[in-house]
Design a protein around this motif. Structure first.
Motif, PDB file in Angstrom:
ATOM      1  N   GLU A  11     -19.296  31.866 -27.749  1.00  0.00           N
ATOM      2  CA  GLU A  11     -19.543  31.182 -26.471  1.00  0.00           C
ATOM      3  C   GLU A  11     -20.229  32.109 -25.459  1.00  0.00           C
ATOM      4  N   TYR A  12     -19.802  33.342 -25.409  1.00  0.00           N
ATOM      5  CA  TYR A  12     -20.323  34.344 -24.473  1.00  0.00           C
ATOM      6  C   TYR A  12     -21.833  34.506 -24.619  1.00  0.00           C
ATOM      7  N   ARG A  13     -22.301  34.509 -25.850  1.00  0.00           N
ATOM      8  CA  ARG A  13     -23.723  34.758 -26.121  1.00  0.00           C
ATOM      9  C   ARG A  13     -24.622  33.579 -25.762  1.00  0.00           C
ATOM     10  N   LYS A  14     -24.074  32.463 -25.382  1.00  0.00           N
ATOM     11  CA  LYS A  14     -24.859  31.298 -24.979  1.00  0.00           C
ATOM     12  C   LYS A  14     -25.296  31.377 -23.518  1.00  0.00           C
ATOM     13  N   HIS A  15     -24.754  32.325 -22.772  1.00  0.00           N
ATOM     14  CA  HIS A  15     -24.983  32.391 -21.331  1.00  0.00           C
ATOM     15  C   HIS A  15     -25.225  33.823 -20.867  1.00  0.00           C
ATOM     16  N   HIS A  16     -25.465  33.962 -19.583  1.00  0.00           N
ATOM     17  CA  HIS A  16     -25.561  35.269 -18.924  1.00  0.00           C
ATOM     18  C   HIS A  16     -24.244  35.433 -18.174  1.00  0.00           C
ATOM     19  N   VAL A  17     -23.310  36.136 -18.789  1.00  0.00           N
ATOM     20  CA  VAL A  17     -21.954  36.205 -18.247  1.00  0.00           C
ATOM     21  C   VAL A  17     -21.639  37.602 -17.737  1.00  0.00           C
ATOM     22  N   SER A  18     -21.108  37.661 -16.528  1.00  0.00           N
ATOM     23  CA  SER A  18     -20.582  38.921 -16.018  1.00  0.00           C
ATOM     24  C   SER A  18     -19.124  38.686 -15.642  1.00  0.00           C
ATOM     25  N   PHE A  19     -18.368  39.764 -15.631  1.00  0.00           N
ATOM     26  CA  PHE A  19     -16.946  39.678 -15.339  1.00  0.00           C
ATOM     27  C   PHE A  19     -16.622  40.466 -14.075  1.00  0.00           C
TER      28      PHE A  19
END
Length: 155
Positions: A110-118
């Motif tokens: 799922e993470y690799r489908k978006h530009h995610v930062s934490f």
């Protein structure tokens, strides 16, 4: 390019750790009056599993790919694993000797489908969305009908 931004707030809880647990999610579309809440409870699980599952379930709910997402969580376990890129080595060794490999594999998908930062936020510090997620997670852990955490393995 679509610069749509979503803020995701998550929290996990387990009473007993392991014990009955749940997660809570608050999702907000930046710049729009869009806000959704989700939660789910499980019979026997751990706090870390619920923290990670909350992020996975939130990401799965997004209908479009390539969004810019900021996940706010009080889980150092999740934040450090991603931001310090520990998962890269873990993935290369197929998560050998790591806890929750089932969830980490789902997360990466799922993470690799978006530009995610934490962004780590201190828990129980009067942060409105984090407090709401905590309340949702705890309430979910106390529901009458709890799901089975199929991937939970007690050590």
């Amino acid at each position: 390019m679509d610069k749509a931004q979503v803020h995701i707030y998550t929290d996990g809880a387990a009473r007993g750790n392991p014990g009955p647990g749940g997660y809570g999610i608050v999702m907000e579309w930046v710049g729009k009056p869009y806000k959704k809440e989700f939660s789910e409870g499980f019979v026997h699980t751990t706090n870390n599993r619920m923290e990670l599952l909350a992020v996975i379930e939130a990401l799965k709910k997004l209908k479009k790919e390539g969004l810019y997402i900021t996940v706010f969580t009080d889980s150092k376990y999740v934040v450090d694993t991603v931001e310090k890129k520990w998962y890269v080595k873990w993935e290369k060794t197929n998560f050998k000797d790591k806890k929750n490999p089932d969830l980490w594999k789902l997360f990466l998908k799922e993470y690799r489908k978006h530009h995610v930062s934490f962004t780590w936020i201190k828990g129980h510090n009067n942060h409105p969305q984090n407090e709401r997620c905590d309340a949702l997670a705890v309430a979910a852990s106390k529901e009458k009908k709890l799901k089975i955490d199929e991937g939970f393995v007690s050590n």
